[in-house]
Design a protein around this motif. Sequence first.
Motif, short mmCIF file in Angstrom:
data_model
loop_
_atom_site.label_atom_id
_atom_site.label_comp_id
_atom_site.label_asym_id
_atom_site.label_seq_id
_atom_site.Cartn_x
_atom_site.Cartn_y
_atom_site.Cartn_z
N SER A 16 -6.91 -3.38 5.11
CA SER A 16 -6.79 -2.87 3.73
C SER A 16 -7.13 -3.91 2.67
O SER A 16 -6.48 -4.95 2.55
N MET A 20 -2.74 -6.21 -2.36
CA MET A 20 -2.09 -7.14 -1.44
C MET A 20 -3.10 -7.75 -0.46
O MET A 20 -2.97 -8.93 -0.10
N ASP A 49 -11.36 -1.24 5.70
CA ASP A 49 -10.89 -0.34 4.64
C ASP A 49 -11.81 0.87 4.65
O ASP A 49 -13.04 0.72 4.71
N ASN A 89 2.13 2.54 2.57
CA ASN A 89 3.32 2.54 3.44
C ASN A 89 3.21 3.45 4.67
O ASN A 89 3.68 3.10 5.74
N GLU A 109 3.13 -5.87 4.89
CA GLU A 109 3.76 -5.71 3.58
C GLU A 109 5.01 -4.82 3.68
O GLU A 109 5.17 -4.04 4.59
N HIS A 235 -5.14 0.15 -7.54
CA HIS A 235 -4.45 0.25 -8.83
C HIS A 235 -5.37 0.74 -9.94
O HIS A 235 -4.96 0.85 -11.09
N1 NAD Z 1 5.14 -8.09 -1.43
C1 NAD Z 1 5.01 -7.55 -2.63
O1 NAD Z 1 5.59 -8.01 -3.60
C2 NAD Z 1 4.13 -6.33 -2.78
C3 NAD Z 1 3.53 -6.06 -4.03
C4 NAD Z 1 2.69 -4.95 -4.13
C5 NAD Z 1 2.48 -4.10 -3.04
N2 NAD Z 1 3.11 -4.37 -1.86
C6 NAD Z 1 2.92 -3.48 -0.68
O2 NAD Z 1 1.61 -3.67 -0.16
C7 NAD Z 1 1.10 -2.45 0.37
C8 NAD Z 1 -0.25 -2.16 -0.27
O3 NAD Z 1 -0.06 -2.08 -1.67
P1 NAD Z 1 -1.27 -2.42 -2.67
O4 NAD Z 1 -0.64 -2.55 -4.00
O5 NAD Z 1 -2.11 -3.53 -2.14
O6 NAD Z 1 -2.05 -1.04 -2.58
P2 NAD Z 1 -3.55 -0.73 -3.06
O7 NAD Z 1 -3.53 0.71 -3.42
O8 NAD Z 1 -4.05 -1.75 -4.03
O9 NAD Z 1 -4.43 -0.93 -1.73
C9 NAD Z 1 -4.31 -0.12 -0.61
C10 NAD Z 1 -5.62 -0.23 0.17
O10 NAD Z 1 -5.43 0.42 1.42
C11 NAD Z 1 -6.66 1.08 1.73
N3 NAD Z 1 -6.47 2.09 2.76
C12 NAD Z 1 -6.16 3.39 2.60
N4 NAD Z 1 -6.19 4.00 3.82
C13 NAD Z 1 -6.51 3.06 4.74
C14 NAD Z 1 -6.74 3.07 6.15
N5 NAD Z 1 -6.63 4.21 6.87
N6 NAD Z 1 -7.08 1.93 6.77
C15 NAD Z 1 -7.20 0.77 6.07
N7 NAD Z 1 -7.01 0.70 4.73
C16 NAD Z 1 -6.68 1.83 4.07
C17 NAD Z 1 -7.10 1.62 0.39
O11 NAD Z 1 -8.47 2.00 0.41
C18 NAD Z 1 -6.82 0.44 -0.53
O12 NAD Z 1 -7.92 -0.46 -0.57
C19 NAD Z 1 2.17 -1.40 0.10
O13 NAD Z 1 2.94 -1.23 1.25
C20 NAD Z 1 3.01 -2.00 -1.02
O14 NAD Z 1 4.35 -1.57 -1.01
C21 NAD Z 1 3.90 -5.47 -1.70
#
Ligand code: NAD
Length: 401
Positions: A16, A20, A49, A89, A109, A235
């Motif tokens: 992904s 993150m 991705d 998630n 994550e 986002h």
């Molecule tokens: N540790 C922290 O403080 C923190 C902060 C933000 C987000 N997170 C967690 O990180 C995770 C991702 O959040 P984000 O903000 O990066 O989300 P995001 O929406 O920016 O990115 C998600 C990515 O996953 C991809 N995706 C969707 N389906 C997929 C698949 N089948 N295979 C591979 N990739 C796929 C999407 O295309 C996208 O690029 C969540 O679980 C969120 O809770 C943690």
Amino acid sequence: MSESNSPRPLGVGLISAGWMGRLHSRAYLAMRDKYSDLGVAPELIIVADPVTSNAIEFQEHFGFKVVTDDYRAVLGHPDVDVVSICAPNYLHRDFAVAAAQAGKPFWIEKPMGISRAQSADIVAAAQANGLPTCVGFTYRGAPAIVRAHDLLRSGALGAITNVHVKLNADYSADPTGPRTWRFVRETGGSGVLGDLLSHGFDLAQYLTGSPIAEVSALISTFIDQRPAPGGGTGHQVHAAPDAAMLPVENEDYASVIARFASGVVGTFESSRVAVGSRCDYGVEVHCTGGAIRWNFERLNELDICAGDTLRDYGYTTEMSDERFGDFARFQPGAGMGLSFDDLKVIEGSQFVRSVLTHTQLAPSVADGLAAASTVDAALRSASSATWVKVPAPNAGTTFED
Ligand SMILES: NC(=O)c1ccc[n+]([C@@H]2O[C@H](COP(=O)([O-])OP(=O)(O)OC[C@H]3O[C@@H](n4cnc5c(N)ncnc54)[C@H](O)[C@@H]3O)[C@@H](O)[C@H]2O)c1
């Protein structure tokens, strides 16, 4: 330099390429500089991705060698030693279980899946395969939090009596923001309980050294409909023009009171629609002889009240410096702060060190399950309007004394 002193390659696979995924990639690249003592040079091998443009951007920007739309190609790549799972998630369980079965240590994550059952599956798979892991409980690594943890453990502040945690943000305060996967039960799971309070439950358990044993909670959804997403990824998703309004399926707000196994008591509050609060993520721990107070918006500072003669003066503010946590790896002295991205480098280095030493140093999947168990108990409490017990944590937590 002799060849034996050269850092050895460590192959990284990323699942992904969202926000993150970007921070994990930066963290691996920063490790060779900030954590040269690890003796490894992380190499970004493959990124998966389904949005190909995201993966290609990561290839161009970070230098991943291979791009794919299938996470299984990451797990099957022979040069991949460690895997980062940064997906939404609802994909965590399948990806983490598959990574464990492929024998790949993983950095996943939070929240770990969309339910306690999914988190438990992840723990079972990782432990059956004897794998070090890391869960993105990012705030643990802030030097001020490490300082607070050490102060609380030293006994200098006396016995811990109570904890207050707040995680109030305005990232979803705009009602015209689209209904992304985060607002849907099947894809996001719970709302702020999983997204923000999983951090808060972990932080409170880490600072007190005790699991949460029992909770009473209420939840509320203030913006109960949002427009359908119309395009964009991550986002940058935006609402479609004339979009249909769709129901928000999980909570915007949660308030939880808790009893810890140690007898400590605590209050937790979180909102993702808190107008005025940007990232007002704070923790306050009161003890019989002092207290600490920290807020993410001023992550390089710790408010401390300590000592019999000083306690009447209340808090004084201490700026983080090279004595605390991993501060010195990033900055030479107080006043030059670390950022959120630096905390991800610290977290990633704990993961890699766990892998290299076969010792669980980073927040573990058992810690992820402990947080998920508290989220689950809070949801059940909110629907039954009763106190609900949290199951005792599995073996392998890193927060217990
Ligand atoms: N540790 C922290 O403080 C923190 C902060 C933000 C987000 N997170 C967690 O990180 C995770 C991702 O959040 P984000 O903000 O990066 O989300 P995001 O929406 O920016 O990115 C998600 C990515 O996953 C991809 N995706 C969707 N389906 C997929 C698949 N089948 N295979 C591979 N990739 C796929 C999407 O295309 C996208 O690029 C969540 O679980 C969120 O809770 C943690």
